[in-house]
Design a protein around this motif. Structure first.
Motif, mmCIF file in Angstrom:
data_model
loop_
_atom_site.group_PDB
_atom_site.id
_atom_site.type_symbol
_atom_site.label_atom_id
_atom_site.label_comp_id
_atom_site.label_asym_id
_atom_site.label_seq_id
_atom_site.Cartn_x
_atom_site.Cartn_y
_atom_site.Cartn_z
ATOM 1 N N ASP A 150 0.829 -1.197 0.000
ATOM 2 C CA ASP A 150 0.000 0.000 0.000
ATOM 3 C C ASP A 150 0.869 1.255 0.000
ATOM 4 O O ASP A 150 0.635 2.191 -0.781
ATOM 5 C CB ASP A 150 -0.905 -0.033 1.230
ATOM 6 C CG ASP A 150 -1.873 1.145 1.250
ATOM 7 O OD1 ASP A 150 -2.344 1.537 0.161
ATOM 8 O OD2 ASP A 150 -2.130 1.687 2.336
ATOM 9 N N VAL A 151 1.907 1.269 0.833
ATOM 10 C CA VAL A 151 2.798 2.425 0.880
ATOM 11 C C VAL A 151 3.616 2.521 -0.413
ATOM 12 O O VAL A 151 3.838 3.620 -0.947
ATOM 13 C CB VAL A 151 3.725 2.329 2.113
ATOM 14 C CG1 VAL A 151 4.744 3.468 2.101
ATOM 15 C CG2 VAL A 151 2.907 2.371 3.390
ATOM 16 N N ALA A 152 4.077 1.403 -0.940
ATOM 17 C CA ALA A 152 4.845 1.400 -2.188
ATOM 18 C C ALA A 152 4.030 1.965 -3.335
ATOM 19 O O ALA A 152 4.541 2.688 -4.205
ATOM 20 C CB ALA A 152 5.314 -0.015 -2.509
ATOM 21 N N GLN A 153 2.734 1.651 -3.337
ATOM 22 C CA GLN A 153 1.868 2.185 -4.393
ATOM 23 C C GLN A 153 1.766 3.703 -4.283
ATOM 24 O O GLN A 153 1.812 4.418 -5.297
ATOM 25 C CB GLN A 153 0.487 1.543 -4.281
ATOM 26 C CG GLN A 153 -0.480 1.963 -5.379
ATOM 27 C CD GLN A 153 -1.808 1.229 -5.271
ATOM 28 O OE1 GLN A 153 -1.917 0.260 -4.528
ATOM 29 N NE2 GLN A 153 -2.793 1.687 -5.999
ATOM 30 N N ARG A 154 1.657 4.219 -3.077
ATOM 31 C CA ARG A 154 1.563 5.663 -2.893
ATOM 32 C C ARG A 154 2.872 6.366 -3.252
ATOM 33 O O ARG A 154 2.866 7.504 -3.734
ATOM 34 C CB ARG A 154 1.199 5.980 -1.435
ATOM 35 C CG ARG A 154 -0.192 5.514 -1.055
ATOM 36 C CD ARG A 154 -0.694 6.277 0.164
ATOM 37 N NE ARG A 154 0.208 6.177 1.293
ATOM 38 C CZ ARG A 154 0.100 5.277 2.272
ATOM 39 N NH1 ARG A 154 -0.890 4.375 2.226
ATOM 40 N NH2 ARG A 154 0.940 5.267 3.274
ATOM 41 N N LEU A 155 3.999 5.681 -3.057
ATOM 42 C CA LEU A 155 5.302 6.273 -3.352
ATOM 43 C C LEU A 155 5.700 6.095 -4.818
ATOM 44 O O LEU A 155 6.789 6.523 -5.218
ATOM 45 C CB LEU A 155 6.378 5.658 -2.455
ATOM 46 C CG LEU A 155 6.262 5.954 -0.956
ATOM 47 C CD1 LEU A 155 7.364 5.227 -0.187
ATOM 48 C CD2 LEU A 155 6.337 7.459 -0.688
ATOM 49 N N GLY A 156 4.853 5.463 -5.594
ATOM 50 C CA GLY A 156 5.161 5.263 -7.009
ATOM 51 C C GLY A 156 6.176 4.168 -7.258
ATOM 52 O O GLY A 156 6.879 4.193 -8.282
ATOM 53 N N MET A 157 6.246 3.184 -6.367
ATOM 54 C CA MET A 157 7.238 2.109 -6.491
ATOM 55 C C MET A 157 6.654 0.840 -7.107
ATOM 56 O O MET A 157 7.337 -0.184 -7.159
ATOM 57 C CB MET A 157 7.847 1.793 -5.125
ATOM 58 C CG MET A 157 8.584 2.963 -4.501
ATOM 59 S SD MET A 157 9.230 2.622 -2.843
ATOM 60 C CE MET A 157 10.474 1.374 -3.204
ATOM 61 N N MET A 158 5.409 0.901 -7.564
ATOM 62 C CA MET A 158 4.804 -0.248 -8.244
ATOM 63 C C MET A 158 4.794 -0.031 -9.750
ATOM 64 O O MET A 158 4.090 -0.733 -10.476
ATOM 65 C CB MET A 158 3.374 -0.470 -7.743
ATOM 66 C CG MET A 158 3.271 -0.719 -6.252
ATOM 67 S SD MET A 158 4.218 -2.165 -5.699
ATOM 68 C CE MET A 158 3.386 -3.484 -6.574
ATOM 69 N N ARG A 159 5.603 0.899 -10.221
ATOM 70 C CA ARG A 159 5.635 1.208 -11.647
ATOM 71 C C ARG A 159 6.711 0.372 -12.343
ATOM 72 O O ARG A 159 7.403 -0.440 -11.729
ATOM 73 C CB ARG A 159 5.908 2.695 -11.863
ATOM 74 C CG ARG A 159 7.279 3.155 -11.402
ATOM 75 C CD ARG A 159 7.513 4.623 -11.732
ATOM 76 N NE ARG A 159 8.880 5.025 -11.437
ATOM 77 C CZ ARG A 159 9.298 5.484 -10.277
ATOM 78 N NH1 ARG A 159 8.454 5.590 -9.266
ATOM 79 N NH2 ARG A 159 10.564 5.834 -10.110
#
Length: 947
Positions: free
Chosen positions: A242-251
């Motif tokens: 969830d935090v990774a998605q907010r930080l743009g790390m799931m791209r």
């Protein structure tokens, strides 16, 4: 872990006083077998395990053949994420005559409760506490019924190696199981020549907060590695994504690998991948083969769970754990075992603890569990090896997508990565090689099918700092343009050409290193990379051992090596120049073989060839003439013997090679300028004790002093080609030692000097990067591509293609005997073989025709010839022409035959004369007498032999 018990001593005493209900001597309910289970029922695995355990309890009790009419009673205790409550639950179970415990759920409590199990002989079976450090040697009563994290981390390491990634970041909960699992992952990655570059520890589940996770992920964002392994439990793991998605790390560009916790969430909950964008994540799931019992259990799961939670593999392991204990109890009762407990004398001095009882049949029950060999819902149930691991540990590899997940392959301890199910591979011979590792295509984060490279340049937005030597000499190699920060040269062009071939863009800037008045120290330049002043360095940087210890080099883009340059003088023409193509030993051996071959041919031809016969003086002249005339193929004498012809053909071939080599060498000597110098190579330079020049900043200085042990006072630093020439002409140095590319440029303008000897080191020039930098690998690939498409040669010709004075010394032209040793050896063997065949045949002929033999055959002959006479006779025989000896032999045989015939005729004649002289039978008839008496009427005949 032993300190957990003393810390809980006071609490344990109080609890036992409250919970104990008897003396623990024996079970009060002999028809009921008690089993305990310890789980956190608010977790997915806790809920699934409780439902599966209760279903297994009902199934076991429904079959009276299992326990012989006894009933299984399983008590499930909720630890509620608390180690304290886990310990309380275990004590509560142990004081109620429990014979086995399923659990605990986490490895931290498994370490603690295993000590109690060891003391009280109560087996613990867990399929979720999979810490690799829970050793059977330390905890013999603790049994892991599912594959430990040792196998899961091996699978993760194999996946990382399969995709070619080098660096990995681990995000994990800071508890025993996760921490020890990540330690194993680091070891397995090291075996694959990969590394764990950073470990992000989070508070244990469920205490981790979003701020804790955000702080660690922000650090990871600024790092180079983009492969992240998440090894935690469900609640913390979902928070990480969830935090990774907010930080743009799931791209796109990131790689996320989750351990089995994520597959558990996907199997047991719905719409997880929709509510949380985790598309492209890879995860593992314990592999359980398809079977009818498994399908039947899956079909009834919705009914027994009331749709509250989905089934995952750990529910199957929970079901099988109950049946494993049931089968072990069946064997226990079949061996006339009874459920009984006895007091523990080890706790005699401790109030309350003395009432904890030891299960008398615990050791036998444990042995029965470990000897189980059956099939359950998870497949074969069997514990093998010293670590008592389940048979054939394996995992499914899942790729999460928008609507769920798909299986892209499998991992098994037997065959590694494969797209074939492990149970099929177990029927085949294991061939675990890189070429046999396969997985299906993956959809990565960012919805791309292109495999991420797994790393980026650190400090996003900052340019790559590239150090460039600011040279004062050989400006064609690398140089600064008119005092600006713009650089050009051979090395720069190669770097720019390689950069264009990279599959991704990079931002960089060149930083000059050095003042420009003299060449900088290349050791200092390389050390600046290790000190994080530069990210890389390009230029004429030699790849030597000391430098490879602190930086990584690319593939060499040009070969290099140290050579010796010295002044040379032109050799004057000599009237004896025709002797220079061969060395003295070569001349001597050649002359010797001319005589040797002539002598051998004479021996083989003398008895049969009239051209090799005659007076001794004539024969000597013939041998010499024949030998040396073969040099020009002008020999007049014919060879008639087969052996002689073989030897001559081989010798003529040798002569042909010698003539051709001599002609070529003499032509070179007479047409090419010949230069001489007292320095013939590095060996004569070392022993001369004369000064030696070297280029400032080059590794030649360290090599000469450290490797060749040349004193520093003999070394003279030189900064430019002009200084080279001046020092050599004035005799300041006897020679200069430098790398070949520099020397070739130097000789292109100074033809009065020459390279002496051969290169005495082998190396090359490459670009230097930080240790373990993936850019070094990609640049090496690009340099190889430049070499294959010819671009390297074009760049070399542009900057370095000046014609050098390729003079060679006179000694280089002389042909050594070693170059022709093989030819002479073949010829010598042919001569020896011919003589070994010829001489025995002559000796045999002599033995058949010797005078001694003839006299031995004479009726009155006797052998009285001395040894010297026989030798003289043999030599005379050898000197005779073979036709004469044969005729002589034939005449002797004819004479003996005629004598035999004559003797036979004489005997016949004498016999006839004897016959004629002998009277025939005389028939004397005496007439009948009329007288009477004894002789009266006598009639007879008388034969008389007259001699």
């Amino acid at each position: 872990m032993n300190n957990h018990l003393p810390q809980c001593h006071a609490l344990t005493t109080l609890l036992l006083l409250l919970l104990l209900h008897g003396d623990g001597a024996s079970s009060s309910e002999s028809e009921v077998v008690k089993i305990g289970a310890i789980f956190t029922l608010k977790t997915i695995n806790g809920r699934v395990s409780k439902i599966a355990i209760q279903a297994a309890e009902r199934d076991v009790n429904a079959d009276p053949r299992i326990l012989g009419g006894r009933k299984l009673s399983i008590t499930v205790h909720d630890s509620n994420f608390s180690g304290f409550l886990s310990f309380i639950g275990a004590l509560k179970l142990l004081v109620t005559d429990t014979v086995a415990i399923i659990g605990p759920q986490n490895s931290g409590m498994a370490h603690v409760l295993s000590h109690l199990a060891n003391e009280l002989h109560v087996p613990l079976l867990s399929f979720t506490a999979l810490d690799p450090t829970l050793s059977p040697l330390q905890y013999p009563y603790f049994v892991q019924t599912a594959p430990s994290d040792q196998f899961q981390m091996t699978a993760v390491a194999d996946m990382i190696s399969y995709y070619g990634w080098r660096e990995v970041i681990a995000v994990f909960s800071d508890d025993d199981q996760s921490r020890n699992g990540i330690t194993v992952l680091g070891d397995k990655l090291a075996e694959k020549r990969c590394k764990l570059s950073y470990k992000a520890a989070l508070p244990p589940d469920p205490t981790a907060s979003a701020s804790d996770v955000s702080s660690e992920l922000a650090k990871i964002q600024s790092m180079e590695a983009r492969v992240v392994v998440v090894h935690t439990f469900a609640q913390t793991g979902l928070l990480v994504f969830d935090v990774a998605q907010r930080l743009g790390m799931m791209r796109q560009g990131y790689v996320w690998i989750a351990t089995t916790w994520l597959s558990t969430v996907l199997d047991s909950t719905s719409n997880t991948s929709n509510s949380l964008d985790i598309r492209g994540v890879l995860t593992l799931r314990p592999h359980t083969p398809l079977s009818r019992p498994k399908q039947a259990f899956i079909s009834r799961w919705k009914h027994i769970s009331n749709g509250s939670v989905g089934l995952n593999p750990y529910g199957l392991y929970a079901y099988d754990a109950v049946w494993t204990i049931a089968h072990a109890l069946k064997l226990f009762f079949a061996d006339n075992g009874t459920i009984s407990f006895s007091n523990n004398t080890n706790f005699g001095g401790m109030a309350g603890l003395a009432s904890l009882s030891i299960f008398d049949g615990g050791n036998q029950l444990l042995d029965n569990i470990l000897r189980i060999n059956t099939t359950g819902l998870t497949g074969p149930i069997q514990f093998v090896g010293s670590n008592r691991s389940p048979l054939h540990p394996s995992y499914d590899i899942l790729n999460v997508h928008a609507t769920g997940y798909r299986t892209i392959g499998y991992w098994s301890n037997y065959s590694g990565l494969s797209v074939t199910t492990p149970e099929k591979l177990h029927r085949k011979t294991s061939i675990r090689s890189v070429s046999n590792q396969h997985l299906y295509n993956v959809t990565w984060p960012g919805n791309t099918r292109e495999r991420p490279r797994g790393w980026v340049f650190p400090h996003s937005g900052r340019q790559l700092r590239i150090g460039v030597p600011n040279r004062a000499s050989y400006q064609g190699i690398v140089s600064q343009i008119n005092g600006t920060h713009v650089v050009q040269g051979y090395c720069i062009d190669i770097f720019l050409a390689a950069i264009k071939l990279l599959p991704y863009p990079i931002q960089y800037r060149f930083i000059l290193f050095g003042e420009g008045h003299k060449n900088p120290s290349y050791y200092d330049l390389v050390n600046m990379i290790a000190s994080d002043v530069f990210d890389a360095a390009i230029g004429d940087i030699a790849i030597v051992t000391d430098r490879t210890k602190i930086v990584d080099f690319t593939q060499p883009y040009i070969e290099s090596g140290l050579v010796v340059v010295a002044p040379v003088q032109r050799l004057k023409s000599s009237s004896w120049a025709f002797l220079r193509p061969f060395t003295a030993p070569m001349w001597g051996v050649t002359a010797l073989f001319f005589l040797l071959v002539g002598a051998v041919i004479w021996i083989l031809e003398h008895r049969t060839n009239d051209e090799f016969r005659g007076p001794p003086k004539t024969q000597i002249v013939t041998v010499l003439w024949f030998s040396f005339s073969t040099m020009f193929f002008a020999h007049r004498e014919n060879t008639v013997s087969p052996l002689g012809r073989v030897v001559l053909i081989i010798w003529l071939f040798v002569v042909l090679i010698i003539n051709s080599s001599y002609t070529a060498s003499l032509t070179s000597i007479l047409t090419v300028q010949q230069l001489s110098s007292p320095i013939t190579g590095i060996d004569t330079l070392i022993t001369s004790n004369k000064p030696i020049g070297f280029q400032v900043g080059s590794f030649a200085e360290n090599y000469l002093t450290q490797e060749l042990n040349i004193p520093k006072h003999r070394l003279v630093p030189l900064g430019s080609p002009e200084e080279y020439a001046s020092a050599l002409e004035k005799g300041t140095v006897a020679a200069v030692v430098d790398e070949r590319p520099y020397v070739e440029l130097f000789l292109s303008e100074h033809c009065q000097f020459s390279i002496r000897g051969q290169e005495f080191t082998k190396s090359g020039w490459g670009f230097a990067f930080r240790r373990d930098s993936p850019l070094a690998i990609d640049m090496s690939t690009a340099i190889l591509s430049l070499s294959e498409n010819g671009e390297l040669s074009k760049i070399h010709d542009k900057w370095l293609s000046k014609k050098a004075c390729g003079f060679r010394g006179a000694q280089d032209e002389q042909l050594q005997f070693n170059s022709f040793r093989g030819l002479f050896l073949i010829c010598g063997i042919a001569c020896l073989a011919a003589l070994l065949i010829y001489l025995p045949s002559v000796a045999y002929q002599f033995s058949q025709n010797s005078p001694e033999r003839e006299r031995g055959n004479h009726p009155f002959g006797h052998s009285s010839t001395s040894r010297s006479a026989r030798i003289q006779t043999f030599l005379s025989f050898v000197d005779e022409k073979e036709d004469t000896s044969r005729n002589s032999s034939s005449s002797g045989k004819l004479k003996r035959k005629l004598e035999d015939i004559s003797s036979s005729r004489s005997r016949t004649r004498i016999s006839r004369l004897r016959t004629m002289a002998m009277p025939k039978k005389l028939h004397i008839h005496i007439g009948t007498s009329q007288q009477s008496g004894p002789n009266a009427g006598y009639s007879g005949s008388t034969d008389q032999a007259i001699k």
